[in-house]
Design an enzyme around this catalytic site. Sequence first.
Site, PDB file in Angstrom:
ATOM      1  N   HIS A  34     -52.059 105.895  35.479  1.00 52.65           N
ATOM      2  CA  HIS A  34     -52.194 104.876  34.432  1.00 52.65           C
ATOM      3  C   HIS A  34     -52.339 103.470  35.010  1.00 52.65           C
ATOM      4  O   HIS A  34     -51.331 102.803  35.257  1.00 52.65           O
ATOM      5  CB  HIS A  34     -50.984 104.922  33.498  1.00 52.65           C
ATOM      6  CG  HIS A  34     -50.978 106.126  32.630  1.00 52.65           C
ATOM      7  ND1 HIS A  34     -51.651 106.189  31.431  1.00 52.65           N
ATOM      8  CD2 HIS A  34     -50.429 107.350  32.816  1.00 52.65           C
ATOM      9  CE1 HIS A  34     -51.504 107.383  30.894  1.00 52.65           C
ATOM     10  NE2 HIS A  34     -50.755 108.104  31.716  1.00 52.65           N
ATOM     11  N   GLU A  68     -53.061 100.931  33.477  1.00 48.11           N
ATOM     12  CA  GLU A  68     -52.518  99.948  32.511  1.00 48.11           C
ATOM     13  C   GLU A  68     -50.994  99.876  32.607  1.00 48.11           C
ATOM     14  O   GLU A  68     -50.370  99.049  31.936  1.00 48.11           O
ATOM     15  CB  GLU A  68     -52.968 100.312  31.087  1.00 48.11           C
ATOM     16  CG  GLU A  68     -52.149 101.384  30.371  1.00 48.11           C
ATOM     17  CD  GLU A  68     -52.400 102.807  30.891  1.00 48.11           C
ATOM     18  OE1 GLU A  68     -53.175 102.975  31.844  1.00 48.11           O
ATOM     19  OE2 GLU A  68     -51.796 103.752  30.341  1.00 48.11           O
ATOM     20  N   CYS A  94     -56.212 109.394  32.469  1.00 46.76           N
ATOM     21  CA  CYS A  94     -55.303 110.529  32.234  1.00 46.76           C
ATOM     22  C   CYS A  94     -55.980 111.649  31.450  1.00 46.76           C
ATOM     23  O   CYS A  94     -56.819 112.331  32.013  1.00 46.76           O
ATOM     24  CB  CYS A  94     -53.994 110.051  31.620  1.00 46.76           C
ATOM     25  SG  CYS A  94     -52.631 111.116  32.143  1.00 46.76           S
TER      26      CYS A  94
HETATM   27  N1  LIG Z   1     -50.913 110.833  29.706  1.00 45.68           N
HETATM   28  C1  LIG Z   1     -51.885 111.699  29.443  1.00 45.68           C
HETATM   29  O1  LIG Z   1     -52.988 111.366  29.011  1.00 45.68           O
HETATM   30  C2  LIG Z   1     -51.567 113.151  29.659  1.00 45.68           C
HETATM   31  C3  LIG Z   1     -52.751 114.059  29.619  1.00 45.68           C
HETATM   32  C4  LIG Z   1     -52.389 115.512  29.365  1.00 45.68           C
HETATM   33  N2  LIG Z   1     -51.804 115.672  28.059  1.00 45.68           N
HETATM   34  C5  LIG Z   1     -51.440 116.001  30.446  1.00 45.68           C
HETATM   35  O2  LIG Z   1     -50.267 116.165  30.213  1.00 45.68           O
HETATM   36  O3  LIG Z   1     -51.866 116.199  31.555  1.00 45.68           O
END
Ligand SMILES: NC(=O)CC[C@H](N)C(=O)O
Length: 361
Positions: A333, A335, A249
């Site tokens: 994600h 995870e 992410c």
């Molecule tokens: N879940 C995250 O790592 C989000 C990454 C970043 N803050 C976004 O909104 O794209």
Amino acid sequence: MENAKSVKLVLEDGTEIQGKSFGAFTSAAGEVVFSTAMTGYPENLTDPSFAGQILVLTYPMVGNYGVPGEDLYESISKIFESDKIHVAGLVVNYYSEEHSHWHAAKSLGDWLSEYNIPGIFDVDTRLLTKKLREKGAMLGKIVAEDDVPLHDPNQDNLVAQVSPTEVKHYGSGSNKIVLVDCGTKTNIIRCFLERDVELIRVPWDYDFTQLDYDGLFLSNGPGDPKMCEATIGHLQTALQQDKPIFGICLGSQLMGLAAGGNTFKLKYGHRSHNQPVLLTGTKRSYITSQNHGFAVDTDTLPAEWEMLFENLNDGTCEGIKHKTKPFFSTQFHPEAAGGPQDTEFMFDDFLKAVEEYKEGK
Ligand SMILES: NC(=O)CC[C@H](N)C(=O)O
């Protein structure tokens, strides 16, 4: 809930929605984003990537399974994704104060109150979501008694606010992994500790290039990835070497930026448990858990890099990889927590790359 006080949700376009208060009776401002996940509010609310955001849930009934009691494992939570609630506020349709679950220790409202976070219910969250889809994510505020100004959290270095200030060590195993914690979800730590890993968790701006490790991991985190200049700088040094690097992410966005690519803000982001992604060069798709508002602009990636996964809804980048070195990332994600666990194999792929690197392949 009878006797609930009136509160309102105000959006930057002037929209005002009347609702009722649960959780803390207080005002809060943030970026209003929506998630279409059907379950997982204990995980979502404690995910540090939601810092500064007012979360709208489209699932119509929320709170019915309460909030589980805390349980620790290797000094981290077994249940939650961090040690506190990170959302700035919560917007739901029907709030079920009466909850029932074998593991519930308290109601969602009581839990929000503990952290002084306001909730608003009796809001048509599906109608509100249609508006956010048309106009894009907007700034907004939940207003109780005192008004508060609108505030754009993406102008803040949110990562610096949620990242730890000390180095911590976890587990024992034959693969020494450095986890750069930009606001990591604890399930990432759990996923590593279930494998043959010794984990060194470092702050977002820590100079990990001086450490002795076998593989580097870049965590998720809140806000605009371009705020993490220190991490990007250290990462650029790591990209000169051949040690495996895996990012999730925000970690994927940081890898893209360090590689020389660009990131941009999506209109309203991806937040749900059923986002389809395609593994580039195959016909294989996976259903993934997502929570992000920014993405890597694939067209800006240097020639040695390519898109690893593509979002099948809107074609945006869901991960990148280096064409010859063991550097790769997912925007989704693997995870989970909450959401489907179908892509957890990415942790095994990373550790396989680490072992191959150690064997000098
Ligand atoms: N879940 C995250 O790592 C989000 C990454 C970043 N803050 C976004 O909104 O794209």
